[in-house]
Scaffold this active site. Structure first.
Site, PDB file in Angstrom:
ATOM      1  N   HIS A   1      -2.037  -5.379   1.555  1.00  0.00           N
ATOM      2  CA  HIS A   1      -3.334  -6.032   1.322  1.00  0.00           C
ATOM      3  C   HIS A   1      -3.102  -7.443   0.811  1.00  0.00           C
ATOM      4  CE1 HIS A   1      -7.349  -6.837  -0.360  1.00  0.00           C
ATOM      5  NE2 HIS A   1      -6.676  -7.393  -1.361  1.00  0.00           N
TER       6      HIS A   1
ATOM      7  N   ARG B   1      -2.279 -14.075   4.409  1.00  0.00           N
ATOM      8  CA  ARG B   1      -3.075 -13.361   5.433  1.00  0.00           C
ATOM      9  C   ARG B   1      -2.391 -13.503   6.801  1.00  0.00           C
ATOM     10  NH1 ARG B   1      -7.325  -9.843   4.252  1.00  0.00           N
ATOM     11  NH2 ARG B   1      -8.295 -10.429   6.222  1.00  0.00           N
TER      12      ARG B   1
ATOM     13  N   GLU C   1      -9.928 -10.193  -7.517  1.00  0.00           N
ATOM     14  CA  GLU C   1      -8.865  -9.182  -7.474  1.00  0.00           C
ATOM     15  C   GLU C   1      -7.791  -9.429  -8.533  1.00  0.00           C
ATOM     16  OE1 GLU C   1      -7.802  -9.268  -3.308  1.00  0.00           O
ATOM     17  OE2 GLU C   1      -9.723  -8.391  -2.718  1.00  0.00           O
TER      18      GLU C   1
ATOM     19  N   ASN D   1      -2.247   0.480   6.955  1.00  0.00           N
ATOM     20  CA  ASN D   1      -1.862  -0.867   7.390  1.00  0.00           C
ATOM     21  C   ASN D   1      -1.013  -1.656   6.393  1.00  0.00           C
ATOM     22  OD1 ASN D   1      -3.941  -1.390   5.670  1.00  0.00           O
ATOM     23  ND2 ASN D   1      -5.125  -2.656   7.080  1.00  0.00           N
TER      24      ASN D   1
ATOM     25  N   LYS E   1       0.812  -1.215   0.000  1.00  0.00           N
ATOM     26  CA  LYS E   1       0.000   0.000   0.000  1.00  0.00           C
ATOM     27  C   LYS E   1       0.857   1.283   0.000  1.00  0.00           C
ATOM     28  CE  LYS E   1      -4.122  -2.072   2.131  1.00  0.00           C
ATOM     29  NZ  LYS E   1      -5.077  -1.948   3.246  1.00  0.00           N
TER      30      LYS E   1
ATOM     31  N   ARG F   1       2.021  -6.279   9.419  1.00  0.00           N
ATOM     32  CA  ARG F   1       1.285  -5.156  10.001  1.00  0.00           C
ATOM     33  C   ARG F   1       1.733  -4.918  11.441  1.00  0.00           C
ATOM     34  NH1 ARG F   1      -4.512  -6.959   7.372  1.00  0.00           N
ATOM     35  NH2 ARG F   1      -4.483  -5.606   5.531  1.00  0.00           N
TER      36      ARG F   1
ATOM     37  N   THR G   1      -6.023  -6.899  10.571  1.00  0.00           N
ATOM     38  CA  THR G   1      -6.247  -5.642   9.849  1.00  0.00           C
ATOM     39  C   THR G   1      -5.690  -4.432  10.601  1.00  0.00           C
ATOM     40  OG1 THR G   1      -8.275  -6.614   8.960  1.00  0.00           O
ATOM     41  CG2 THR G   1      -8.047  -4.235   8.762  1.00  0.00           C
TER      42      THR G   1
ATOM     43  N   TYR H   1     -12.329  -2.140  -3.477  1.00  0.00           N
ATOM     44  CA  TYR H   1     -12.949  -2.131  -2.152  1.00  0.00           C
ATOM     45  C   TYR H   1     -14.480  -2.108  -2.230  1.00  0.00           C
ATOM     46  CZ  TYR H   1      -8.430  -1.654   0.148  1.00  0.00           C
ATOM     47  OH  TYR H   1      -7.162  -1.897   0.628  1.00  0.00           O
TER      48      TYR H   1
ATOM     49  N   PHE I   1     -15.446   3.607   6.589  1.00  0.00           N
ATOM     50  CA  PHE I   1     -14.042   3.703   6.168  1.00  0.00           C
ATOM     51  C   PHE I   1     -13.853   3.598   4.653  1.00  0.00           C
ATOM     52  CE2 PHE I   1     -14.698  -0.814   7.223  1.00  0.00           C
ATOM     53  CZ  PHE I   1     -14.183  -1.452   6.100  1.00  0.00           C
TER      54      PHE I   1
HETATM   55  P1  IDP Z   1      -8.315  -6.496   5.409  1.00  0.00           P
HETATM   56  O1  IDP Z   1      -7.499  -5.538   4.562  1.00  0.00           O
HETATM   57  O2  IDP Z   1      -7.515  -7.030   6.566  1.00  0.00           O
HETATM   58  O3  IDP Z   1      -8.962  -7.590   4.593  1.00  0.00           O
HETATM   59  P2  IDP Z   1     -10.933  -5.226   5.570  1.00  0.00           P
HETATM   60  O4  IDP Z   1     -11.851  -5.322   6.746  1.00  0.00           O
HETATM   61  O5  IDP Z   1     -11.291  -5.978   4.335  1.00  0.00           O
HETATM   62  O6  IDP Z   1      -9.476  -5.636   6.093  1.00  0.00           O
HETATM   63  O7  IDP Z   1     -10.788  -3.689   5.248  1.00  0.00           O
HETATM   64  C1  IDP Z   1     -10.181  -3.257   4.046  1.00  0.00           C
HETATM   65  C2  IDP Z   1      -9.249  -2.098   4.332  1.00  0.00           C
HETATM   66  O8  IDP Z   1     -10.016  -0.953   4.707  1.00  0.00           O
HETATM   67  C3  IDP Z   1      -8.257  -2.309   5.484  1.00  0.00           C
HETATM   68  O9  IDP Z   1      -7.103  -3.025   5.123  1.00  0.00           O
HETATM   69  C4  IDP Z   1      -7.948  -0.858   5.863  1.00  0.00           C
HETATM   70  O10 IDP Z   1      -7.024  -0.291   4.935  1.00  0.00           O
HETATM   71  C5  IDP Z   1      -9.305  -0.210   5.684  1.00  0.00           C
HETATM   72  N1  IDP Z   1     -10.075  -0.223   6.939  1.00  0.00           N
HETATM   73  C6  IDP Z   1     -10.818  -1.236   7.432  1.00  0.00           C
HETATM   74  N2  IDP Z   1     -11.386  -0.917   8.594  1.00  0.00           N
HETATM   75  C7  IDP Z   1     -11.001   0.344   8.848  1.00  0.00           C
HETATM   76  C8  IDP Z   1     -11.266   1.257   9.931  1.00  0.00           C
HETATM   77  O11 IDP Z   1     -11.991   0.948  10.888  1.00  0.00           O
HETATM   78  N3  IDP Z   1     -10.669   2.474   9.842  1.00  0.00           N
HETATM   79  C9  IDP Z   1      -9.881   2.847   8.796  1.00  0.00           C
HETATM   80  N4  IDP Z   1      -9.606   2.013   7.771  1.00  0.00           N
HETATM   81  C10 IDP Z   1     -10.159   0.783   7.801  1.00  0.00           C
HETATM   82 MG    MG Z   2     -10.528  -7.622   3.211  1.00  0.00          MG
END
Ligand code: IDP
Ligand code: MG
Length: 151
Positions: A117, A87, A128, A114, A11, A104, A93, A51, A59
């Site tokens: 991805h 993962r 994807e 974070n 990212k 992370r 996350t 997304y 978010f």
């Molecule tokens: P993941 O990337 O671990 O699969 P997801 O829940 O699919 O997590 O969320 C996608 C992305 O959206 C996260 O990696 C992060 O960049 C962002 N994100 C998710 N939840 C939040 C939040 O509560 N605050 C800010 N960004 C968030």
């Molecule tokens: Mg995800």
């Protein structure tokens, strides 16, 4: 164990902080094979598609803004049980909750920044990979260490 492909993205924060090499190096030393890679300035359209399942969540907009704020490294990685393995290597996350030793956990501080991805399951991986890559951008080849990675 099944050979799988997964989509991984380094990212914008990790690109800006000079962590590209460190992240790719972790995948390499684990024995996961790189089959496609490119440096991408992500359009709003691509970010919104990527997304898409989070559309409507609080978010969503900030995450689209984050992902389009600077180039990313997009990759397809291949290996035994690659989706779950990647993962696991990334960690939870939220970098505050991610275990030390995960990317992370080791490199990040905030959920909105974070680092990396990885597809969260076989359906997401297929979606994807097709979203980010054309078939001709994917290389089918054998690495010389492959037979030493499995029994
Ligand atoms: P993941 O990337 O671990 O699969 P997801 O829940 O699919 O997590 O969320 C996608 C992305 O959206 C996260 O990696 C992060 O960049 C962002 N994100 C998710 N939840 C939040 C939040 O509560 N605050 C800010 N960004 C968030
Ligand atoms: Mg995800």
């Amino acid at each position: 164990m099944e050979k799988e492909r997964t989509f991984v993205m380094i990212k914008p924060d990790a690109v800006q902080r000079g962590l590209i090499g460190k992240i790719i190096s972790r995948f390499e030393r684990k024995g996961i094979k790189l089959v496609a890679m490119k440096f991408v300035s992500v359009s709003k359209e691509l970010a919104e598609k990527h997304y898409g399942i989070h559309k409507g969540k609080p978010f969503f907009e900030p995450t689209v803004k984050y992902i389009t704020s600077s180039p990313v490294v997009a990759m397809i990685l291949e290996g035994n049980n690659a989706i779950e393995m990647v993962r696991g290597m990334m960690g939870k996350t939220d970098p505050q909750k991610a275990a030390m030793g995960t990317m992370r956990g080791d490199f990040g501080q905030f959920i909105g920044r974070n680092i990396v991805h990885g597809s969260d399951g076989p359906e997401a991986a297929e979606f994807e990979i097709n979203l980010w890559f054309k078939p001709e951008e994917i290389s089918n080849y054998t690495r010389i260490d492959e037979e030493w990675l499995t029994e």
